[in-house]
Design an enzyme around this catalytic site. Structure first.
Site, PDB file in Angstrom:
ATOM      1  N   GLY A   1       2.636  -1.134   4.208  1.00 51.06           N
ATOM      2  CA  GLY A   1       2.744   0.277   3.867  1.00 51.06           C
ATOM      3  C   GLY A   1       4.193   0.674   3.671  1.00 51.06           C
ATOM      4  O   GLY A   1       4.783   0.464   2.610  1.00 51.06           O
ATOM      5  N   GLY A   2       4.795   1.230   4.721  1.00 56.28           N
ATOM      6  CA  GLY A   2       6.152   1.783   4.644  1.00 56.28           C
ATOM      7  C   GLY A   2       7.163   0.865   3.971  1.00 56.28           C
ATOM      8  O   GLY A   2       7.923   1.304   3.098  1.00 56.28           O
TER       9      GLY A   2
ATOM     10  N   ASN B   1       0.876  -1.172   0.000  1.00 58.21           N
ATOM     11  CA  ASN B   1       0.000   0.000   0.000  1.00 58.21           C
ATOM     12  C   ASN B   1       0.911   1.219   0.000  1.00 58.21           C
ATOM     13  O   ASN B   1       1.478   1.575   1.033  1.00 58.21           O
ATOM     14  CB  ASN B   1      -0.895  -0.029   1.254  1.00 58.21           C
ATOM     15  CG  ASN B   1      -1.697   1.255   1.408  1.00 58.21           C
ATOM     16  OD1 ASN B   1      -1.768   2.071   0.493  1.00 58.21           O
ATOM     17  ND2 ASN B   1      -2.291   1.433   2.584  1.00 58.21           N
ATOM     18  N   TRP B   2       1.038   1.820  -1.168  1.00 53.80           N
ATOM     19  CA  TRP B   2       1.973   2.952  -1.288  1.00 53.80           C
ATOM     20  C   TRP B   2       1.450   4.204  -0.594  1.00 53.80           C
ATOM     21  O   TRP B   2       2.194   5.173  -0.413  1.00 53.80           O
ATOM     22  CB  TRP B   2       2.227   3.275  -2.768  1.00 53.80           C
ATOM     23  CG  TRP B   2       3.117   2.318  -3.493  1.00 53.80           C
ATOM     24  CD1 TRP B   2       3.674   1.161  -2.984  1.00 53.80           C
ATOM     25  CD2 TRP B   2       3.566   2.415  -4.844  1.00 53.80           C
ATOM     26  NE1 TRP B   2       4.445   0.549  -3.952  1.00 53.80           N
ATOM     27  CE2 TRP B   2       4.394   1.293  -5.100  1.00 53.80           C
ATOM     28  CE3 TRP B   2       3.355   3.339  -5.876  1.00 53.80           C
ATOM     29  CZ2 TRP B   2       5.002   1.086  -6.343  1.00 53.80           C
ATOM     30  CZ3 TRP B   2       3.955   3.126  -7.108  1.00 53.80           C
ATOM     31  CH2 TRP B   2       4.774   2.010  -7.334  1.00 53.80           C
TER      32      TRP B   2
ATOM     33  N   GLU C   1      -7.173   4.944   7.410  1.00 52.16           N
ATOM     34  CA  GLU C   1      -6.957   6.367   7.093  1.00 52.16           C
ATOM     35  C   GLU C   1      -8.157   6.953   6.351  1.00 52.16           C
ATOM     36  O   GLU C   1      -8.460   8.141   6.490  1.00 52.16           O
ATOM     37  CB  GLU C   1      -5.645   6.527   6.296  1.00 52.16           C
ATOM     38  CG  GLU C   1      -4.441   6.300   7.200  1.00 52.16           C
ATOM     39  CD  GLU C   1      -3.213   5.705   6.533  1.00 52.16           C
ATOM     40  OE1 GLU C   1      -3.104   5.745   5.298  1.00 52.16           O
ATOM     41  OE2 GLU C   1      -2.358   5.173   7.263  1.00 52.16           O
TER      42      GLU C   1
ATOM     43  N   GLU D   1      -5.921  -4.703  10.341  1.00 50.73           N
ATOM     44  CA  GLU D   1      -4.868  -3.713  10.566  1.00 50.73           C
ATOM     45  C   GLU D   1      -5.169  -2.947  11.845  1.00 50.73           C
ATOM     46  O   GLU D   1      -5.949  -1.978  11.827  1.00 50.73           O
ATOM     47  CB  GLU D   1      -4.813  -2.719   9.395  1.00 50.73           C
ATOM     48  CG  GLU D   1      -4.444  -3.346   8.071  1.00 50.73           C
ATOM     49  CD  GLU D   1      -3.834  -2.322   7.132  1.00 50.73           C
ATOM     50  OE1 GLU D   1      -2.699  -2.551   6.669  1.00 50.73           O
ATOM     51  OE2 GLU D   1      -4.451  -1.275   6.887  1.00 50.73           O
TER      52      GLU D   1
HETATM   53  P1  PGA Z   1       2.503   0.277   7.578  1.00 52.56           P
HETATM   54  O1  PGA Z   1       1.061   0.525   6.884  1.00 52.56           O
HETATM   55  O2  PGA Z   1       3.017  -1.026   7.045  1.00 52.56           O
HETATM   56  O3  PGA Z   1       3.321   1.442   7.157  1.00 52.56           O
HETATM   57  O4  PGA Z   1       2.257   0.214   9.054  1.00 52.56           O
HETATM   58  C1  PGA Z   1       0.178  -0.527   6.645  1.00 52.56           C
HETATM   59  C2  PGA Z   1      -1.098   0.004   6.063  1.00 52.56           C
HETATM   60  O5  PGA Z   1      -1.557   1.084   6.475  1.00 52.56           O
HETATM   61  O6  PGA Z   1      -1.695  -0.626   5.169  1.00 52.56           O
END
Ligand code: PGA
Length: 247
Positions: free
Chosen positions: A230-231, A9-10, A96, A165
């Site tokens: 994500g990151g 997930n960019w 988010e 998550e």
């Molecule tokens: P993260 O994000 O790996 O940076 O914690 C995951 C996500 O929000 O899908």
């Protein structure tokens, strides 16, 4: 046997130049993975990423979609548009989106329904905040979020991917322990089983600070069928080592 899925997930990151470097590095290093791999990219870059990924073993995904089919919804993007750019997956109800864009359980459920009707696999995200976990409300919250999606989608629920998550683990470097994650995944699996005889097919991803160091342990859990990253999906070596940790 569920084939594992590692999805990046960019979020709102990237540029034409950076995307091309990242995707080329991933394609050069990914080999023939035992799992499925997808990248959920910003809508503005779907066309670019579609042409870079086309014909490769890495699938394309979007990060959000409209619950409406077509029409006067300024700024929204429809499932039909995502399909034109080869999107196989779409994140739905990421925390988010719930937090900053006030997406409710019922909006999330409608988005999942719209995606399924269009042949896009929704990756439905659920998860509790830190305050909810500390108040002992984790199960109640994730079950409520999933119930809305089950209610709207009936037997089609077996076609979704579900991502657990915990909000407190996203982007914070605090990962749920493998035991904590498995415990919630088992609750979600049981809820899916009560709704569908096909629930054993549904992939349940874990997301929240998954990285090269903790992925193998998380992915070894009985009900963890992949990751939403994500990151660590923005750095080719990190994302590739998460992919390589699937066995
Ligand atoms: P993260 O994000 O790996 O940076 O914690 C995951 C996500 O929000 O899908």
């Amino acid at each position: 046997m569920r084939k594992k899925l590692i999805a990046g997930n960019w979020k709102m990151n990237g540029s034409l130049v950076a995307n091309e470097i990242l995707i080329k590095s991933l394609l050069a290093g990914v080999g023939t993975p035992v799992c499925q791999v997808a990248l959920c990219v910003p809508a503005a870059y779907l066309a670019q990423c579609h042409s870079l990924l086309n014909g490769s073993g890495i699938d394309l995904g979007a990060q959000d979609v409209s619950q409406h089919e077509v029409g006067a919804f300024t700024g929204e993007i429809s499932c039909a548009m995502l399909k034109e750019f080869g999107a196989r997956y779409c994140l739905v109800g990421h925390s988010e989106r719930r937090q900053y864009h006030f997406e409710t359980d019922s909006v999330v459920a409608l988005k999942a329904q719209r995606a399924l009707a269009s042949g896009i696999t929704p990756i439905v995200c659920v998860g509790e905040t830190l305050a909810e976990r500390e108040a002992g409300r984790t199960e109640e919250v994730v079950k409520r979020q999933l119930a809305a999606v089950i209610h709207a989608n009936g037997h089609c629920i077996s076609e979704i991917v579900l991502a657990y998550e915990p909000v407190w683990a996203i982007g914070t470097g605090k990962t749920a322990s493998a035991e904590q994650a498995q415990q919630v995944h088992a609750v979600l699996r049981a809820q899916l089983k009560a709704a569908s005889s096909q629930a054993d097919r549904i992939r349940l991803l874990y997301g929240g600070s998954m990285n090269a160091a903790n992925a193998a342990q998380l992915l070894a859990q009985a009900d963890i069928d992949g990751g939403l990253i994500g990151g660590a999906s923005l750095k080719a070596p990190d994302f590739l080592s998460i992919i390589a940790s699937v066995n």
